[in-house]
Design a protein around this motif. Structure first.
Motif, PDB file in Angstrom:
ATOM      1  N   THR A 301      29.175  22.105  58.693  1.00 10.48           N
ATOM      2  CA  THR A 301      28.431  22.540  57.570  1.00 10.48           C
ATOM      3  C   THR A 301      27.793  21.401  56.672  1.00 10.48           C
ATOM      4  N   ALA A 302      28.611  20.440  56.582  1.00  5.12           N
ATOM      5  CA  ALA A 302      28.179  19.008  55.710  1.00  5.12           C
ATOM      6  C   ALA A 302      27.204  18.597  56.437  1.00  5.12           C
ATOM      7  N   VAL A 305      23.751  20.619  55.534  1.00  9.66           N
ATOM      8  CA  VAL A 305      23.213  20.274  54.223  1.00  9.66           C
ATOM      9  C   VAL A 305      22.621  18.968  54.122  1.00  9.66           C
ATOM     10  N   LEU A 308      19.275  19.160  55.850  1.00 10.68           N
ATOM     11  CA  LEU A 308      18.285  19.767  55.047  1.00 10.68           C
ATOM     12  C   LEU A 308      17.762  18.903  53.939  1.00 10.68           C
ATOM     13  N   ALA A 309      18.642  18.064  53.294  1.00 13.48           N
ATOM     14  CA  ALA A 309      18.333  17.115  52.343  1.00 13.48           C
ATOM     15  C   ALA A 309      17.283  16.162  52.924  1.00 13.48           C
ATOM     16  N   THR A 322      12.268  24.988  51.624  1.00 11.04           N
ATOM     17  CA  THR A 322      13.643  24.075  51.557  1.00 11.04           C
ATOM     18  C   THR A 322      14.489  25.411  50.547  1.00 11.04           C
ATOM     19  N   ILE A 326      17.771  27.221  52.128  1.00 11.30           N
ATOM     20  CA  ILE A 326      18.881  27.303  51.683  1.00 11.30           C
ATOM     21  C   ILE A 326      19.567  28.791  51.269  1.00 11.30           C
ATOM     22  N   LEU A 329      20.285  30.066  54.822  1.00 13.08           N
ATOM     23  CA  LEU A 329      21.465  29.279  55.493  1.00 13.08           C
ATOM     24  C   LEU A 329      22.631  30.095  54.756  1.00 13.08           C
ATOM     25  N   TYR A 330      22.557  30.529  53.325  1.00 16.63           N
ATOM     26  CA  TYR A 330      23.711  31.120  52.894  1.00 16.63           C
ATOM     27  C   TYR A 330      23.801  32.436  53.575  1.00 16.63           C
ATOM     28  N   SER A 333      25.152  32.110  56.990  1.00 19.80           N
ATOM     29  CA  SER A 333      26.687  31.840  56.893  1.00 19.80           C
ATOM     30  C   SER A 333      27.299  33.143  56.727  1.00 19.80           C
TER      31      SER A 333
END
Length: 629
Positions: A301-302, A305, A308-309, A322, A326, A329-330, A333
């Motif tokens: 997961t890290a 992220v 994506l950044a 973006t 997000i 992805l939430y 998930s």
């Protein structure tokens, strides 16, 4: 298995009986093994689906449809969210917030629609779960009430019954929830994945990779839980038995009279301590696995992220895309995690459904209809060289027994405890099949007809007769439940058994509930209960009557009156009378003496006394005990 504790128990086999073959429980019932693997999952899932479909197809289809609607709505939210982000950026540049209203209204509308769909789905799932639970228990009852009576002599059968009964209902609900959860989460995940792929394809495999460790952990943990539950079945049954002894009405007097509560509680607590100790070990293993899986998932997961950044900073994604990613992805998930939990639930449930399916496989196969009908009258019942051994025992209870009962005859069967009397009664009643030899109804072999059909022509009262917690009228009417509304016939049977006197004086007469366990219930003495059991046999109106210790709970006057009237009460019927009281069989047409599973003497009372054999010895000992007293 252990010995059978009934009126005669298991007699040791005679020394010259020749080689013996011990029948095992598995040979009789062929239960499935406890192993299993992923290859079984489709079949088990198919069984679960069939159970759900049979129980409530309308509720299932409605719930599944709502799952699909919810999944599509979640995917639509992602595109609406992107539109909202774009509108917000545009409104900020133009300083005009009225342009946001359509997008916000659409977002609120779909959120409300999803909440309504979930609420309806939750209630339908509750109803479906109840229907499935009922259907699951119905099938357990069908099997347990039709299976060969010998099954109840095997501890393994009770373990299987316990697992099917305790797991069938709530594991079926678990299967429903898991199945619907997987379907809904898969559809929503597919929709979200397609939407995310349109925004940025590289995100999708990373997200899915993050949940692979959790899936592996789930599989191992579910198998561990199943093995724990399977192994704890005997412990659970013993604890259940001790609970009934400590809380039941019938055992309560003896538990108090002998001060048994502390001793039984210690045994109960020891069993529970053993279970909890095993549960702690299981929880430790499952926790360590779960932590390892969660750590691996968090690392992935890290990485998502960070990716994506990087994509936003390197201008490979717009700010609106973006933000939508997000949000997506939430949502993704949550849906993938939903698949994880639902799949875990479903897999765990199907492991237990295996036991349920194995128990249902014990149901006797339906007859093909080619068997001849059972006779409705009886000229002569003839047992020829009958042998019988209980499963998992090396001792023959019956060893070459031959007995005849003619039309209108009263034939007595006597012998010491453990000689095989009650076992023979069960064979004569069609409840057991002999290992060898045969039982003839006139010229028809009882093994060749439908046992259930044959038993319609038999009335049997065992010494451990049942006391039904039902109204008095129904207690007698159960002798022939098809005629349970025929009050005049029930009253006639009650009078023949000398039960009418006390039943008619009950608070509500024959409609009085018997037993204290239910409201308005009225208790009877054991002797009064036995008269009701006799009335039940009279009401059955069968040509063959088996009375196994029919007067054990009657006082001397009632017993004497019954035997004096026995021929009158059962006129024209063939009677097999089993009794420990030798004085009660003196008037029988013929007496058979069983000793260690064999007929050692037969004849009238006078003939047997003149022969000065075992019957004479036992009769004299019993008479002397009365005279000396």
């Amino acid at each position: 298995m252990g010995g059978v504790v009934e009126g005669d128990g298991r007699a040791p086999a005679s020394e010259d009986a020749g080689p013996r073959r011990t029948r095992t429980w598995s040979e009789i019932m062929h239960p499935e093994g406890t192993g299993g693997n992923w290859r079984e999952l489709p079949a088990l899932l198919s069984d679960s689906l069939r159970l759900v479909w049979d129980a409530g197809r309308k509720e299932f289809l409605l719930t599944a449809a709502l799952q699909l609607v919810s999944a599509a709505g979640v995917a639509a939210q992602l595109f609406i969210a992107k539109a909202v982000f774009s509108a917000v950026l545009a409104a900020g540049a133009a300083k005009d917030f009225r342009g946001l209203l359509p997008e916000i209204a659409a977002l609120v509308g779909i959120a409300v629609a999803l909440d309504v769909a979930r609420a309806v789905e939750a209630e339908q799932t509750r109803v479906l779960g109840e229907l499935v639970g009922r259907r699951a228990l119905d099938r357990v009852l069908d099997v347990s009430s039709s299976i060969d009576l010998l099954a109840f002599e095997a501890p393994d059968f009770y373990d299987q019954l316990q697992r099917a009964r305790s797991q069938g209902q709530w594991r079926s609900l678990q299967t429903v929830n898991g199945l619907l959860g997987v379907v809904g989460a898969l559809v929503a995940t597919a929709a979200l994945a397609a939407a995310l792929a349109a925004l940025q394809p590289i995100l999708l495999p990373l997200v899915l990779l993050g949940y692979l460790p959790l899936m592996l952990v789930s599989s191992r943990n579910s198998r561990d839980l199943y093995r724990f539950s399977f192994g704890q079945t005997p412990n659970e049954r013993q604890r259940g038995y001790l609970q009934r002894v400590l809380t039941g009405r019938e055992p309560a007097k003896e538990v108090r009279a002998f001060g048994l509560a502390p001793f039984l509680r210690r045994r109960y607590d020891r069993l529970y301590d053993e279970r909890i100790a095993e549960l702690r070990l299981l929880a430790r293993r499952r926790t360590l696995r779960s932590l390892a899986g969660a750590l691996a998932s968090a690392l992935v997961t890290a990485g998502v992220v960070a990716t994506l950044a990087f994509l936003y900073v390197s201008d490979r994604m717009t700010l609106a895309a973006t933000g939508a990613a997000i949000f997506g992805l939430y949502q993704l998930s949550g849906r993938v995690r939903g698949i994880y939990f639902s799949a875990t639930t479903l897999y765990e449930a199907t492991l237990f459904i295996r036991d349920y399916r194995a128990f249902l496989a014990l149901e006797p196969k339906a007859e093909n209809g080619s068997a001849p009908p059972a006779p409705r009258s009886l000229r002569r019942l003839s047992a020829q060289n009958v042998t019988f051994t209980y499963p998992d025992s090396a001792r023959r209870v019956l060893d070459g027994v031959s007995i005849e009962v003619g039309a209108g005859e009263v034939v007595a069967l006597v012998g010491e405890n453990g000689s095989g009397k009650t076992t023979f009664a069960k064979i004569a009643a069609g409840l057991y099949q002999p290992d060898s030899g045969r039982v003839l109804w006139d010229d028809l072999d009882a093994a060749e007809v439908d046992p259930a059909d044959l038993r319609r022509s038999v009335a049997v009262i065992f010494q451990d007769f049942e006391r039904y917690l039902l109204p008095a009228r129904e207690n007698i009417g159960l002798g022939r439940h098809e005629r349970i509304e025929e009050l005049d016939a029930i009253l006639a049977a009650s009078r023949r058994a000398d039960a009418d006197g006390f039943l008619s004086r009950l608070p509500e007469g024959y409609e009085t509930m018997l037993g204290r366990e239910f409201s308005g219930g009225y208790d009877l003495s054991i002797g009064q209960w036995q008269r009701i059991a006799l009335a039940r046999a009279f009401f059955r109106d069968a040509p063959f009557v088996i009375l196994d210790e029919p007067t054990a709970a009657l006082d001397a006057r009632a017993e004497s009156r019954l035997f004096e009237r026995l021929r009158e009460l059962l006129e024209g019927r063939s009677v097999l009378l089993i009794s420990h009281r030798f004085s009660s069989v003196r008037s029988a047409d013929r007496i058979y003496v069983l000793d260690r599973g064999r007929v050692v003497e037969e004849g009238s009372h006078g003939e047997l006394m003149a022969a000065a054999g075992l019957y004479s010895e036992l009769f004299t000992l019993q008479a002397r005990a009365y005279l000396d007293g």
